[in-house]
Design a protein around this motif. Structure first.
Motif, mmCIF file in Angstrom:
data_model
loop_
_atom_site.group_PDB
_atom_site.id
_atom_site.type_symbol
_atom_site.label_atom_id
_atom_site.label_comp_id
_atom_site.label_asym_id
_atom_site.label_seq_id
_atom_site.Cartn_x
_atom_site.Cartn_y
_atom_site.Cartn_z
ATOM 1 N N LYS A 1 0.934 -1.076 -0.126
ATOM 2 C CA LYS A 1 0.023 0.009 -0.183
ATOM 3 C C LYS A 1 0.913 1.145 0.161
ATOM 4 N N SER A 2 1.832 1.237 0.809
ATOM 5 C CA SER A 2 2.768 2.454 0.962
ATOM 6 C C SER A 2 3.566 2.637 -0.412
ATOM 7 N N GLU A 3 3.966 1.520 -1.140
ATOM 8 C CA GLU A 3 4.539 1.792 -2.362
ATOM 9 C C GLU A 3 3.468 2.128 -3.503
ATOM 10 N N TYR A 4 2.379 1.758 -3.474
ATOM 11 C CA TYR A 4 1.050 2.234 -4.358
ATOM 12 C C TYR A 4 0.953 3.805 -4.170
ATOM 13 N N GLU A 5 1.013 4.171 -2.802
ATOM 14 C CA GLU A 5 0.691 5.585 -2.717
ATOM 15 C C GLU A 5 1.797 6.328 -3.442
ATOM 16 N N LYS A 6 3.205 5.821 -3.339
ATOM 17 C CA LYS A 6 4.199 6.583 -3.768
ATOM 18 C C LYS A 6 4.080 6.806 -5.273
ATOM 19 N N THR A 7 3.735 5.441 -6.041
ATOM 20 C CA THR A 7 3.734 5.637 -7.360
ATOM 21 C C THR A 7 2.419 6.229 -7.752
ATOM 22 N N LEU A 8 1.313 6.479 -7.031
ATOM 23 C CA LEU A 8 0.081 7.111 -7.356
ATOM 24 C C LEU A 8 0.474 8.568 -7.412
ATOM 25 N N GLN A 9 1.399 8.966 -6.282
ATOM 26 C CA GLN A 9 1.598 10.491 -6.165
ATOM 27 C C GLN A 9 2.546 11.003 -7.281
ATOM 28 N N ALA A 10 3.516 9.923 -7.882
ATOM 29 C CA ALA A 10 4.275 10.276 -8.855
ATOM 30 C C ALA A 10 3.379 10.450 -10.263
ATOM 31 N N TYR A 11 2.513 9.576 -10.248
ATOM 32 C CA TYR A 11 1.718 9.499 -11.706
ATOM 33 C C TYR A 11 0.662 10.643 -11.600
ATOM 34 N N ASN A 12 0.117 11.175 -10.442
ATOM 35 C CA ASN A 12 -0.619 12.478 -10.528
ATOM 36 C C ASN A 12 0.154 13.652 -10.644
ATOM 37 N N LYS A 13 1.307 13.554 -10.147
ATOM 38 C CA LYS A 13 2.218 14.804 -10.186
ATOM 39 C C LYS A 13 2.606 14.804 -12.122
ATOM 40 N N LYS A 14 2.991 13.790 -12.407
ATOM 41 C CA LYS A 14 3.178 13.625 -13.980
ATOM 42 C C LYS A 14 2.219 14.154 -14.756
ATOM 43 N N LEU A 15 0.794 13.607 -14.373
ATOM 44 C CA LEU A 15 -0.377 13.772 -15.121
ATOM 45 C C LEU A 15 -0.794 15.362 -15.038
ATOM 46 N N ALA A 16 -0.477 16.034 -13.689
ATOM 47 C CA ALA A 16 -0.725 17.448 -13.650
ATOM 48 C C ALA A 16 0.292 18.135 -14.613
ATOM 49 N N GLU A 17 1.546 17.887 -14.691
ATOM 50 C CA GLU A 17 2.437 18.494 -15.241
ATOM 51 C C GLU A 17 2.169 18.398 -16.935
ATOM 52 N N GLY A 18 1.658 17.169 -17.084
ATOM 53 C CA GLY A 18 1.523 16.948 -18.593
ATOM 54 C C GLY A 18 0.206 17.947 -19.141
ATOM 55 N N LYS A 19 -1.003 18.016 -18.301
ATOM 56 C CA LYS A 19 -1.978 18.679 -18.505
ATOM 57 C C LYS A 19 -1.413 20.465 -18.476
ATOM 58 N N ASP A 20 -0.355 20.637 -17.776
ATOM 59 C CA ASP A 20 0.043 22.090 -17.917
ATOM 60 C C ASP A 20 0.788 22.276 -19.085
ATOM 61 N N ALA A 21 1.548 21.410 -19.419
ATOM 62 C CA ALA A 21 2.269 21.476 -20.403
ATOM 63 C C ALA A 21 1.607 21.641 -21.904
ATOM 64 N N ALA A 22 0.558 20.642 -21.957
ATOM 65 C CA ALA A 22 -0.329 20.537 -23.042
ATOM 66 C C ALA A 22 -0.911 21.849 -23.329
ATOM 67 N N GLU A 23 -1.614 22.482 -21.922
ATOM 68 C CA GLU A 23 -2.356 23.964 -22.270
ATOM 69 C C GLU A 23 -1.048 25.086 -22.725
ATOM 70 N N GLU A 24 -0.255 24.995 -22.230
ATOM 71 C CA GLU A 24 0.964 25.760 -22.688
ATOM 72 C C GLU A 24 1.333 25.615 -24.025
#
Length: 157
Positions: free
Chosen positions: A102-125
């Motif tokens: 579960k702790s490993e999953y939470e780390k990977t999920l945070q990384a995934y969400n961060k990457k997803l958020a950066e991807g959306k910002d980059a796409a908008e730019e």
């Protein structure tokens, strides 16, 4: 009339038993179903619970003892019964593995969400840059046409 009922008698009985129909209600349109969002295949999967970690081991053991068994439901029922009979001390190693996953999953999920958020910002730019760029290209083309005309005049002379 001997012994039989006339047709008129049966119709009366039917009319008494018949359900009165109400006026047809105005037809309602069924509410539109919300379309499910498509699942992202890159999203990390949730970790297995302690029970499912136990079942991974139990299936192996059960298969060794009962090699001819092909029924999944029998294995599941036997595993469930075994899990219920375990004490909390016996369940502890499986719970520990579950917490670790579960702790490993939470780390990977945070990384995934961060990457997803950066991807959306980059796409908008990128969209903003493209729109600015396209505007400037339109103006550049007009200027090029004017300068091309000027160049043609110079060649003529």
């Amino acid at each position: 009339m001997k012994g039989g009922k006339s047709k008129s008698d049966t119709k009366k009985a039917d009319s008494r038993l018949a359900v009165k129909k109400k006026a047809a209600p105005a037809q309602r349109k069924a509410p539109a179903k919300k379309a499910k969002e498509a699942k992202d295949p890159n999203k990390p999967k949730r970790p297995a619970s302690a029970f499912f970690i136990f079942m991974e081991d139990f299936r192996k053991q059960y298969k060794e003892k009962h090699p001819n068994n092909k029924s999944v439901s029998v294995v599941g029922k036997a595993g469930g019964d075994k899990w219920k009979s375990l004490t909390t001390a016996e369940k502890a190693p499986y719970a520990a593995k579950a917490e670790k996953r579960k702790s490993e999953y939470e780390k990977t999920l945070q990384a995934y969400n961060k990457k997803l958020a950066e991807g959306k910002d980059a796409a908008e730019e990128e969209e903003e840059e493209e729109s600015d760029k396209s505007k400037s290209e339109v103006h550049d083309d007009e200027e090029d046409d004017d300068s091309a005309d000027d160049d043609d005049d110079e060649d003529d002379e």
